[in-house]
Design a protein around this motif. Structure first.
Motif, mmCIF file in Angstrom:
data_model
loop_
_atom_site.group_PDB
_atom_site.id
_atom_site.type_symbol
_atom_site.label_atom_id
_atom_site.label_comp_id
_atom_site.label_asym_id
_atom_site.label_seq_id
_atom_site.Cartn_x
_atom_site.Cartn_y
_atom_site.Cartn_z
ATOM 1 N N GLU A 68 0.763 -1.415 0.058
ATOM 2 C CA GLU A 68 0.043 -0.158 -0.006
ATOM 3 C C GLU A 68 0.888 1.233 -0.187
ATOM 4 O O GLU A 68 0.376 2.179 -0.740
ATOM 5 C CB GLU A 68 -0.698 0.063 1.219
ATOM 6 N N ALA A 69 1.949 1.307 0.781
ATOM 7 C CA ALA A 69 2.959 2.346 0.964
ATOM 8 C C ALA A 69 3.621 2.744 -0.678
ATOM 9 O O ALA A 69 3.931 3.939 -0.600
ATOM 10 C CB ALA A 69 3.953 2.257 1.848
ATOM 11 N N ASN A 70 3.741 1.721 -1.439
ATOM 12 C CA ASN A 70 4.308 2.032 -2.819
ATOM 13 C C ASN A 70 3.556 1.820 -3.819
ATOM 14 O O ASN A 70 4.118 1.826 -5.142
ATOM 15 C CB ASN A 70 5.713 1.099 -2.669
ATOM 16 N N GLY A 71 2.209 1.749 -3.805
ATOM 17 C CA GLY A 71 1.533 1.779 -4.928
ATOM 18 C C GLY A 71 1.738 0.130 -5.765
ATOM 19 O O GLY A 71 1.691 0.585 -7.142
ATOM 20 N N ILE A 72 2.021 -0.758 -5.362
ATOM 21 C CA ILE A 72 2.392 -1.851 -6.041
ATOM 22 C C ILE A 72 1.161 -2.555 -6.693
ATOM 23 O O ILE A 72 0.071 -2.575 -6.093
ATOM 24 C CB ILE A 72 2.793 -3.005 -4.975
ATOM 25 N N ASN A 73 1.353 -2.825 -7.873
ATOM 26 C CA ASN A 73 0.271 -3.432 -8.606
ATOM 27 C C ASN A 73 0.647 -4.686 -9.235
ATOM 28 O O ASN A 73 -0.223 -5.434 -9.582
ATOM 29 C CB ASN A 73 -0.400 -2.663 -9.840
ATOM 30 N N LEU A 74 1.635 -5.137 -8.919
ATOM 31 C CA LEU A 74 2.192 -6.685 -9.207
ATOM 32 C C LEU A 74 3.275 -7.482 -8.075
ATOM 33 O O LEU A 74 4.134 -6.601 -7.950
ATOM 34 C CB LEU A 74 2.670 -6.774 -10.712
ATOM 35 N N VAL A 75 2.720 -8.522 -7.534
ATOM 36 C CA VAL A 75 3.655 -8.905 -6.522
ATOM 37 C C VAL A 75 4.148 -10.501 -7.199
ATOM 38 O O VAL A 75 3.350 -11.165 -7.563
ATOM 39 C CB VAL A 75 2.715 -9.157 -5.285
#
Length: 333
Positions: free
Chosen positions: A217-224
């Motif tokens: 959430e803190a880094n705006g991740i859209n793929l893990v």
């Protein structure tokens, strides 16, 4: 019928006793070369013009080369088959090697979007090079902004500080900037919240999931990107990372539009046949397949060489034979 037979006894080194008919053959036959004698006897029988009489010891000599000839023929057939099989294998090996040498980097991306903010989640320093190098280098080609989250310092042998530095050097080789690398070092935390590098310690799945979600959430991740349920090597810390990500996904706690990509675990034979696993990967991969060029494989090996504290003799064998240094096949969760 022939006329009167004249018996001639031959005694010399290398010859068996034999009887011949000068009238029938016009010459003396020797058993020095038994196959020649057999051919002559057959010729005489077919011609119906004579006969030969052999003592008992000579008859056994005639039977022996027949069985020996059969064995020799069988051995020759087996040898021809083995040579043919070896030639095919060598040709296939050289063909695959030549194709890979000339092949550029290749990927089958499926649903993968270009330009994503991607988070690579690993358990220990060196996981990024040992297992995920093809993924990291291929995502860079797709202009992904890759960051890394490592859940331990790899302090199992009290080398935590050394291994953190090695991880940063390896990430630099792979194209991940220092500012995008996060290493969790909570060895001083309570046992329930600590993530020690220890195959005998089960990390708390909920605490792993909580820390991971905060970072996403803190880094705006859209793929893990992380391990699948078997953890590639079967390490319990790898498997816990998968369990934590699956928990977030199944409970709908991941941000909207955030996907999860899992590195496929293959059997031990496929794991250690290097680029020869490529046909199997092509046939079985459903979502994403990354294949490195020879130049990129060298880059992946340089990243792995940064982990000097881990380069024991068997790790050198791993780097040479493992398909994970060249091929990554992944599935969406």
């Amino acid at each position: 019928m022939l006329g009167k037979l004249e018996r001639t006894r031959l005694w010399s080194v290398g010859k068996l006793p034999c009887y011949t008919s000068r009238k029938a053959t016009g010459q003396t036959l020797s058993l020095r070369k038994v196959p020649e004698l057999v051919r002559r006897v057959i010729k005489l029988r077919n011609a119906g013009s004579g006969s030969a009489v052999f003592p008992p010891e000579s008859r056994s000599a005639l039977a022996f080369p027949t069985a020996q000839a059969r064995c020799h023929l069988l051995s020759m057939e087996i040898l021809v088959f083995l040579c043919s099989a070896a030639a095919v294998l060598v040709w296939g090996f050289l063909w695959a090697w030549d194709a890979l040498e000339r092949m550029k980097s290749w990927e089958q991306t499926g649903q993968l979007r270009a330009g994503s903010r991607t988070l690579l989640v690993i358990a220990h320093p060196d996981d990024e090079a040992m297992f995920f190098a093809p993924t990291v280098l291929s995502l860079a080609r797709l202009r992904h902004r890759v960051s890394l989250l490592c859940f331990s310092t790899g302090n199992y042998y009290n080398q935590g500080e050394i291994r953190k530095k090695e991880l940063l050097q390896s990430c630099d080789v792979l194209g991940i900037p220092y500012s995008s690398v996060m290493i969790i070092d909570n060895s001083c935390a309570s046992p329930s919240r600590a993530f020690p590098d220890d195959p005998g310690v089960q990390w708390d799945t909920e605490h792993v999931a909580s820390d991971l979600l905060q970072h996403i959430e803190a880094n705006g991740i859209n793929l893990v990107v992380t391990f699948d349920a078997r953890g590639v090597s079967g390490h319990i810390n790898h498997i816990t990372l998968h369990a934590a990500v699956r928990t977030l996904h199944s409970e709908g706690r991941l941000p909207k539009g955030c996907s999860v990509l899992m590195l496929e675990t293959v059997n031990v034979v496929r794991k250690y046949i290097s680029f020869l696993d490529l046909p199997f990967s092509w046939l079985q991969t459903q979502n994403v397949l990354f294949v490195l060029s020879s130049k990129e494989v060298a880059q992946a090996k340089r990243a792995m060489s940064c982990h000097r504290s881990q380069l024991l003799w068997f790790r050198h064998l791993y780097v040479f034979f493992s398909r994970y240094m060249r091929i990554n096949s992944l599935h969406f969760l």
